[in-house]
Motif scaffolding. Structure first.
Motif, short mmCIF file in Angstrom:
data_model
loop_
_atom_site.label_atom_id
_atom_site.label_comp_id
_atom_site.label_asym_id
_atom_site.label_seq_id
_atom_site.Cartn_x
_atom_site.Cartn_y
_atom_site.Cartn_z
N ARG A 81 0.08 6.29 62.37
CA ARG A 81 0.67 7.13 61.30
C ARG A 81 1.95 7.79 61.80
O ARG A 81 2.94 7.87 61.07
CB ARG A 81 -0.33 8.19 60.84
N TRP A 82 1.95 8.26 63.04
CA TRP A 82 3.15 8.90 63.58
C TRP A 82 4.29 7.91 63.67
O TRP A 82 5.42 8.21 63.29
CB TRP A 82 2.85 9.50 64.96
N VAL A 83 4.04 6.71 64.18
CA VAL A 83 5.08 5.68 64.29
C VAL A 83 5.60 5.30 62.91
O VAL A 83 6.81 5.17 62.71
CB VAL A 83 4.56 4.44 65.06
N ASP A 84 4.71 5.15 61.93
CA ASP A 84 5.13 4.80 60.57
C ASP A 84 5.98 5.91 59.95
O ASP A 84 6.91 5.64 59.18
CB ASP A 84 3.92 4.52 59.68
N HIS A 85 5.68 7.15 60.27
CA HIS A 85 6.42 8.29 59.72
C HIS A 85 7.75 8.51 60.44
O HIS A 85 8.78 8.75 59.80
CB HIS A 85 5.56 9.56 59.81
N CYS A 86 7.76 8.41 61.76
CA CYS A 86 8.93 8.78 62.55
C CYS A 86 9.88 7.63 62.84
O CYS A 86 11.06 7.85 63.09
CB CYS A 86 8.48 9.41 63.86
N ALA A 104 12.53 11.02 60.96
CA ALA A 104 12.08 12.27 60.33
C ALA A 104 12.34 13.46 61.25
O ALA A 104 12.35 13.33 62.48
CB ALA A 104 10.60 12.18 59.99
N THR A 105 12.51 14.61 60.65
CA THR A 105 12.73 15.85 61.41
C THR A 105 11.44 16.29 62.09
O THR A 105 10.36 16.19 61.49
CB THR A 105 13.20 16.98 60.46
N GLU A 108 10.91 14.56 67.32
CA GLU A 108 11.29 14.70 68.72
C GLU A 108 10.41 15.70 69.44
O GLU A 108 10.36 15.74 70.67
CB GLU A 108 12.77 15.09 68.87
N PHE A 109 9.68 16.52 68.67
CA PHE A 109 8.77 17.51 69.25
C PHE A 109 7.31 17.07 69.14
O PHE A 109 6.41 17.84 69.45
CB PHE A 109 8.95 18.86 68.57
N GLY A 110 7.08 15.85 68.66
CA GLY A 110 5.72 15.36 68.51
C GLY A 110 5.10 15.68 67.17
O GLY A 110 3.95 15.35 66.92
N VAL A 111 5.86 16.36 66.30
CA VAL A 111 5.36 16.70 64.98
C VAL A 111 5.53 15.48 64.09
O VAL A 111 6.56 14.82 64.11
CB VAL A 111 6.14 17.89 64.39
N GLY A 112 4.55 15.17 63.31
CA GLY A 112 4.66 14.01 62.43
C GLY A 112 3.55 14.02 61.42
O GLY A 112 2.94 15.05 61.13
N ALA A 113 3.27 12.88 60.86
CA ALA A 113 2.22 12.74 59.86
C ALA A 113 0.86 12.97 60.50
O ALA A 113 0.55 12.37 61.52
CB ALA A 113 2.29 11.36 59.23
N GLU A 114 0.10 13.83 59.93
CA GLU A 114 -1.25 14.10 60.45
C GLU A 114 -2.28 13.48 59.60
O GLU A 114 -2.30 13.24 58.50
CB GLU A 114 -1.50 15.61 60.56
#
Length: 114
Positions: A81-86, A104-105, A108-114
C-alpha cells in the motif's frame, strides 16, 4: 660550513626527529572520549595506524521481526500500500548522487497509506 653551523643543523635535525618520534607515539596511543570504547583492532605500519572505535549509540532501535505468517502478510500488504501510494523512484542529482523522490507528500518521512 663552520663548526657552529654544522652543530646548529645537527641540533635542528635531532629536534625534528625527536618531535616526529613523539608524534608517532602519540598517534599510536588509543584515546577514550565520552562513550567510545577502546578495542584492540588497530592496523597499520610504523608510518601510521588506524584504530576503529565502536561508539555506544543510545538512539539505536531494535525492530522485532514479524511473528507468524499472518503478521508477515499484514506487513507485506502495508508495504505494498505504501509503495502504491508513494511511488518511490530513484533520481540522480547534478553530482551523481542517487536520491529518492516520492509522488505523495510525507512519504520521505515514512508516512503513507495506512
Amino acid at each position: 660550513m663552520s663548526a657552529s653551523r654544522r652543530a646548529e643543523a645537527a641540533t635542528r635535525a635531532t629536534v625534528r626527529i625527536g618531535a616526529a618520534l613523539v608524534l608517532s607515539i602519540l598517534a599510536q596511543t588509543a584515546a577514550n572520549a565520552g562513550n567510545v570504547s577502546s578495542n584492540d583492532s588497530c592496523a597499520g605500519r610504523w608510518t601510521g595506524f588506524s584504530c576503529p572505535q565502536q561508539a555506544e549509540d543510545p538512539y539505536i532501535r531494535i525492530v522485532p521481526e514479524p511473528v507468524g505468517d499472518s503478521q508477515r502478510a499484514q506487513f507485506a500488504a502495508r508495504d505494498r500500500r505504501w509503495v502504491d501510494h508513494c511511488h518511490p523512484t530513484v533520481q540522480y542529482d547534478r553530482y551523481g548522487v542517487a536520491r529518492y523522490r516520492y509522488a505523495a507528500t510525507g512519504c520521505e518521512f515514512g508516512v503513507g497509506a495506512e
